[in-house]
Design a protein around this motif. Structure first.
Motif, PDB file in Angstrom:
ATOM      1  N   ILE A   1       0.819  -1.202   0.000  1.00 26.71           N
ATOM      2  CA  ILE A   1       0.000   0.000   0.000  1.00 26.71           C
ATOM      3  C   ILE A   1       0.856   1.256   0.000  1.00 26.71           C
ATOM      4  O   ILE A   1       0.411   2.309   0.382  1.00 26.71           O
ATOM      5  CB  ILE A   1      -0.971   0.011   1.189  1.00 26.71           C
TER       6      ILE A   1
ATOM      7  N   GLU B   1      -3.733  11.739   1.255  1.00 25.78           N
ATOM      8  CA  GLU B   1      -3.637  10.375   1.757  1.00 25.78           C
ATOM      9  C   GLU B   1      -2.174  10.019   1.972  1.00 25.78           C
ATOM     10  O   GLU B   1      -1.536   9.373   1.157  1.00 25.78           O
ATOM     11  CB  GLU B   1      -4.318   9.420   0.793  1.00 25.78           C
TER      12      GLU B   1
ATOM     13  N   HIS C   1      -0.198   5.192   6.112  1.00 24.69           N
ATOM     14  CA  HIS C   1      -0.778   3.865   5.985  1.00 24.69           C
ATOM     15  C   HIS C   1      -0.698   3.113   7.312  1.00 24.69           C
ATOM     16  O   HIS C   1      -0.524   1.900   7.339  1.00 24.69           O
ATOM     17  CB  HIS C   1      -0.098   3.096   4.853  1.00 24.69           C
TER      18      HIS C   1
ATOM     19  N   HIS D   1      -4.895   6.064   9.499  1.00 26.93           N
ATOM     20  CA  HIS D   1      -5.079   6.503   8.114  1.00 26.93           C
ATOM     21  C   HIS D   1      -5.903   5.488   7.326  1.00 26.93           C
ATOM     22  O   HIS D   1      -6.768   5.854   6.532  1.00 26.93           O
ATOM     23  CB  HIS D   1      -3.722   6.705   7.433  1.00 26.93           C
ATOM     24  N   LEU D   2      -5.638   4.220   7.540  1.00 29.23           N
ATOM     25  CA  LEU D   2      -6.344   3.196   6.781  1.00 29.23           C
ATOM     26  C   LEU D   2      -7.816   3.113   7.148  1.00 29.23           C
ATOM     27  O   LEU D   2      -8.617   2.574   6.385  1.00 29.23           O
ATOM     28  CB  LEU D   2      -5.679   1.830   6.999  1.00 29.23           C
ATOM     29  N   ASP D   3      -8.184   3.631   8.295  1.00 33.46           N
ATOM     30  CA  ASP D   3      -9.595   3.686   8.665  1.00 33.46           C
ATOM     31  C   ASP D   3     -10.270   4.946   8.145  1.00 33.46           C
ATOM     32  O   ASP D   3     -11.479   5.111   8.301  1.00 33.46           O
ATOM     33  CB  ASP D   3      -9.751   3.595  10.182  1.00 33.46           C
TER      34      ASP D   3
ATOM     35  N   SER E   1      -9.856   4.601   2.002  1.00 36.91           N
ATOM     36  CA  SER E   1      -9.755   3.225   1.530  1.00 36.91           C
ATOM     37  C   SER E   1      -8.652   3.097   0.489  1.00 36.91           C
ATOM     38  O   SER E   1      -8.372   4.027  -0.266  1.00 36.91           O
ATOM     39  CB  SER E   1     -11.089   2.772   0.934  1.00 36.91           C
ATOM     40  N   THR E   2      -8.051   1.922   0.448  1.00 36.32           N
ATOM     41  CA  THR E   2      -7.018   1.647  -0.551  1.00 36.32           C
ATOM     42  C   THR E   2      -7.587   0.977  -1.789  1.00 36.32           C
ATOM     43  O   THR E   2      -6.859   0.711  -2.743  1.00 36.32           O
ATOM     44  CB  THR E   2      -5.929   0.739   0.054  1.00 36.32           C
TER      45      THR E   2
ATOM     46  N   TYR F   1      -1.957  -6.342   9.526  1.00 36.06           N
ATOM     47  CA  TYR F   1      -1.015  -5.285   9.174  1.00 36.06           C
ATOM     48  C   TYR F   1       0.361  -5.831   8.766  1.00 36.06           C
ATOM     49  O   TYR F   1       1.252  -5.051   8.455  1.00 36.06           O
ATOM     50  CB  TYR F   1      -0.845  -4.316  10.343  1.00 36.06           C
TER      51      TYR F   1
ATOM     52  N   ARG G   1     -13.241   0.448   6.897  1.00 39.98           N
ATOM     53  CA  ARG G   1     -12.240   0.446   7.965  1.00 39.98           C
ATOM     54  C   ARG G   1     -11.358  -0.797   7.843  1.00 39.98           C
ATOM     55  O   ARG G   1     -11.830  -1.918   7.990  1.00 39.98           O
ATOM     56  CB  ARG G   1     -12.905   0.494   9.340  1.00 39.98           C
ATOM     57  N   PHE G   2     -10.083  -0.557   7.637  1.00 36.41           N
ATOM     58  CA  PHE G   2      -9.149  -1.678   7.512  1.00 36.41           C
ATOM     59  C   PHE G   2      -9.102  -2.483   8.813  1.00 36.41           C
ATOM     60  O   PHE G   2      -8.898  -3.706   8.793  1.00 36.41           O
ATOM     61  CB  PHE G   2      -7.757  -1.147   7.175  1.00 36.41           C
TER      62      PHE G   2
ATOM     63  N   HIS H   1     -11.028  -3.615   1.048  1.00 34.90           N
ATOM     64  CA  HIS H   1     -10.907  -2.362   1.782  1.00 34.90           C
ATOM     65  C   HIS H   1     -11.358  -1.207   0.890  1.00 34.90           C
ATOM     66  O   HIS H   1     -10.565  -0.585   0.188  1.00 34.90           O
ATOM     67  CB  HIS H   1      -9.452  -2.159   2.230  1.00 34.90           C
TER      68      HIS H   1
END
Length: 887
Positions: free
Chosen positions: A34, A430, A433, A437-439, A442-443, A456, A593-594, A608
């Motif tokens: 990512i 963005e 990661h 941030h990942l929440d 989205s990736t 993770y 949310r990751f 995600h």
């Protein structure tokens, strides 16, 4: 993620190690897949410098303690200019400004390294004030992170690299500060209270609820219609509630039922005073956090000059921190523009939620002067890779990000990066990661299944691919083939589908797959459709509970697998788990949310992204290559069979004959039938459906039997029709939710379906309804009991009933005291006519409908600790697992 020079130095010394980021206080490995694909690139040639000076700058591990007194960096001479070329792939004002500064001074090497640059100054005049909206947005291009220049140009840890770092970082810092100055100059001369009100207007706020108090008076004064700030400008409607808690529930109702042009929920706003004003808001704030409701709470606080333990002071920020997405106390008027934009962004993005801002009274009247702006910019700290340093400076809300043109807003481990764009607006980039941030962005990536503890971790063998990439043999291609080949597929549509009902309908029809909804997604799939199975879970319909347990593929979109929809986790979806082992099905979980990946249920594919993006991508793939016709025919027939066998049953009572006296004292005999919760709600639903009014109705509920009966028996046809407290289960919310929904949707019919137990907790809001003449419809189903808890006492405590019976007032008299019309009904024979009047004869004024009912449970019900398909279907005595505590 970019490496800091400290990391480069360590690796150059042979101490190779894995890159880690702090996630919730724990080190977690950052996944390499990512990493943003493109970087902000500088190609710089720097003049030779003293080696010892350079080495000293870059060996500094901990930046010095930052104060408010600094030496200003002298402007370099033109002869020391650095010739440079700039390649950039983002259009923001900060970057544009950095480019415009290239030449005589912009890229000149600074006499101090990046760790010492807090005192540098931007040599520019104050920008003219521009009263224009400064909305916050997200820059979609991930290359706007302004990453490490050294890593992007292939430099090693050499002295020339260090000088290049200094040159570029100095220009980036100048650009960041100049952009920030331009942004802040819009509010120069205004007080903090004035800025807050302006920001509310800019973000489209039309209604604010709250309660007065000494510590919030400066902000409260901004809402007065006679305030000189207004003139002919648009004004925000102020509503005084009966208490702060109710104000919070009204704000939730506004947020739950309204969307902005960007498709996201609007944020509800609450204003209250310090001390008890703030603590009274803990329940609605927690309720909003649990259910993903965007809300911004602005509370007064004792002045910064007040003595310790001053009147009505309390540690509000610390109290609110565990139940908010961000909790912060303003330390200067200069922070307010950033804080308000950040608050709106955090509240509305990622999974929405509440934000709390504490406002000391003296700072509310502090004026944003040029001197205050200068001091604020000169005092900006840095967001470094030194975790210990960052944590020691966690109170600093605004920080520069070294070597970039971005700024970091928020806490160290729970903050985001922004830039001022070409429009003078604060734009999210963005840039990280880590888990936080990942929440929040989205990736758009599909990941193979792993246990939650490993989500993770970097694992070269783990399957992953981009959403929409249909390369043969890729993860997206593999997932779509699994969807198309499943013979017993099933969809759970959660709250994350509320903005994509059309896309959900397209997928369901193309695949011929049954769809169930969660409590917060009721209406996102029209229940009049033959593929609808309605709500599933503990008090859901029997059909979806049986179907999901037999499905070979479960697609869960925008739901977090709450315990209310899974039953006993170990026995949840056994057929899908077996299908995954055999390579013919499994579990697909879609969530923004990751951190929800494998938290409750381990999926075979975790996507995600948002529900809308997932549905759009899969629909596109299905249209390009449709599935084989008829493969789910037997599965759909099974659905229809279950619906015939297990309908929601409604108790009907035998008529009873009574002798009564009329108004003239004459006796007469009448026949009356008692009613139950389900029967009353079914009659309301019948009339709304037959008249076509159901599509334009919004319903709110309290918590209890009436809540679940409404979820079961109302025909849900539109997203966000059902406003209810799900995760926290807060009694008393229905009245506030209904008021908020009507304020946000004045053309809709807004109906509160409440129980007497819930209504008794907050009926003081009848005062607000009467004063403001909010035309809501309030139906109270009165059985003088907290029936859901009473039923559990019957099952688990040998019918020892305690604390579950209510002595209800005459609600019609109560309504009359506040100038509200009222109706009363106690028999099934009278119900149709009284319901018609309640629904259709009071469009422009509030009305209360008091209905007397019998005590009945809400069935079906999955007993605590039981599998989802082990339901109580009939109200009769049976054995239960006494070790399974009900909740």
């Amino acid at each position: 993620p970019r490496k800091s020079r400290a990391v480069n130095r360590v690796q150059a010394q042979g101490r190779q190690g894995k890159k880690k980021a702090r996630v919730g206080g724990d080190p977690r490995i950052i996944p390499h897949w990512i990493t943003p694909s493109s970087l902000l690139k500088f190609e710089t040639v720097a003049p030779a410098r003293d080696a010892e000076q350079s080495r000293g700058e870059h060996d500094t591990r901990h930046p010095p303690t930052h104060g408010r007194t600094h030496k200003k960096t002298p402007k370099p001479a033109a002869s020391t200019a650095v010739s440079s070329t700039l390649t950039m792939k983002f259009a923001t004002a900060a970057a544009i400004l950095a480019a415009s500064l290239a030449g005589a001074s912009a890229f000149a090497p600074s006499p101090a390294g990046w760790a010492h640059r807090r005192g540098s100054e931007v040599a520019t005049k104050h920008a003219p004030r521009r009263k224009q909206p400064l909305r916050m947005s997200t820059v979609s291009d991930p290359s706007t992170t302004g990453q490490s220049i050294g890593s992007s140009t292939g430099f090693g840890p050499t002295l020339s690299t260090a000088r290049a770092w200094d040159a570029v970082n100095g220009s980036a810092e100048l650009a960041s500060k100049a952009a920030a100055r331009t942004y802040m100059a819009n509010f120069e001369g205004d007080t903090a209270a004035h800025i807050i009100y302006s920001k509310l207007l800019e973000h489209g706020v039309e209604v604010v609820n709250g309660y007065s108090g000494g510590a919030i008076l400066p902000l409260l004064d901004q809402f007065h219609t006679a305030h000189p700030r207004h003139g002919e400008d648009k004004r925000i409607r102020w509503i005084t509630n009966s208490n702060e808690s109710s104000a919070g529930h009204v704000a939730e109702g506004i947020a739950k039922s309204s969307t902005e042009p960007d498709g996201k929920l609007a944020a509800g706003i609450v204003v209250a005073t310090s001390g008890p004003g703030a603590t009274n808001l803990v329940t609605p704030i927690t309720d909003a956090m649990c259910d993903g409701v965007p809300m911004i709470v602005l509370c007064g606080q004792a002045a910064t000059t007040a003595p310790q333990d001053a009147f009505q002071s309390c540690p509000a920020v610390d109290i609110m921190r565990p139940v908010t997405k961000w909790s912060y106390q303003i330390r200067s008027a200069a922070e307010v523009p950033f804080a308000m934009d950040y608050a709106f962004y955090v509240a509305r993005n990622g999974r929405p939620g509440p934000v709390f801002i504490d406002l000391p009274k003296d700072l509310q009247i502090q004026q944003l002067t040029p001197e205050l702006i200068d001091g604020f910019l000169d005092g900006l700290g840095t967001y470094t890779r030194d975790v210990e340093y960052n944590l020691d400076h966690d109170r600093e809300f605004v920080r520069l990000i070294p070597d970039t043109t971005a700024i970091h807003l928020g806490r160290v481990e729970e903050g985001l990066s922004f830039q001022v764009d070409a429009k003078g607006e604060l734009a999210h980039i963005e840039s990280g990661h880590d888990a936080y941030h990942l929440d929040h962005h989205s990736t758009d990536t599909i990941y193979g299944g792993v246990d939650h503890e490993r989500i993770y971790e970097q694992d070269g063998e783990r399957k992953m691919g981009k959403l929409g990439d249909m390369t043969e043999g890729g993860v997206m291609d593999e997932m779509v083939k699994t969807i198309k080949n499943a013979r017993r597929p099933f969809i759970i549509a959660g709250q994350g589908c509320n903005d994509s009902s059309e896309e959900l309908m397209e997928l369901a029809e193309a695949l011929q797959v049954p769809v169930a909804t969660t409590l917060h997604a009721l209406g996102t799939f029209d229940e009049r459709h033959p593929l609808a199975t309605n709500m599933l879970g503990m008090h859901g319909h029997a059909t979806p509970n049986y179907l999901i347990q037999d499905s070979d593929l479960l697609i869960c979109i925008g739901s977090r697998f709450d315990d209310r929809i899974t039953g006993r986790p170990s026995d949840f979806i056994p057929a899908a788990r077996q299908a995954a082992k055999e390579g013919r099905g499994g579990i697909i979980h879609v969530d923004i949310r990751f951190s929800e990946n494998a938290k409750q249920v381990r999926p075979d594919y975790f996507v995600h992204t948002t529900g809308k993006k997932f549905l759009t991508a899969v629909n596109s793939a299905i249209r390009a290559s449709p599935p084989k016709l008829g493969r789910t025919k037997e599965w759909i027939e099974r659905k229809h069979q279950l619906e015939r066998e297990y309908p929601i049953k409604i108790n009907r009572y035998q008529p009873e004959t009574y002798e009564i006296e009329d108004e003239n004292g004459n006796k007469k005999t009448v026949t009356r039938s008692k009613m139950c919760t389900q029967g009353v709600i079914a009659e309301m639903n019948r009339q709304l459906c037959e008249t076509g009014a159901i599509d334009d109705a919004i319903f709110s509920t309290g918590v209890g039997i009436h809540q679940m009966a409404a979820a079961q028996l109302i025909t849900w046809t539109r997203p966000r029709q059902m406003l209810s407290s799900g995760s926290l289960g807060t009694m008393g919310v229905s009245l506030g939710y209904c008021m908020g929904s009507k304020l946000a949707n004045p053309t809709k019919m807004c109906i509160s379906v409440d129980g007497d137990g819930s209504f008794n907790m907050t009926f003081t809001e009848l005062k607000t309804i009467g004063e403001e003449k909010i035309p809501v419809k309030l139906m109270i189903l009165d059985n003088e009991s907290q029936m859901m808890v009473e039923y559990w006492q019957r099952l688990f405590h040998d019918e020892r009933y305690i604390a579950v019976r209510n002595k209800s007032p005459e609600y019609t008299t109560l309504a009359s005291a506040f100038g509200i019309k009222s109706l009363y009904c106690e028999s099934e024979e009278e119900l149709p006519e009284m319901m018609r009047q309640f629904l259709f004869e009071y469009d422009d004024e509030p009305v209360l409908f008091h209905v007397r009912i019998e005590r009945t449970p809400c069935l079906p019900m999955v007993a605590p600790g039981q599998p989802l398909d082990n339901m109580i279907l009939v109200d009769e005595d049976f054995e239960v697992d006494m070790s399974a505590a009900p909740s």
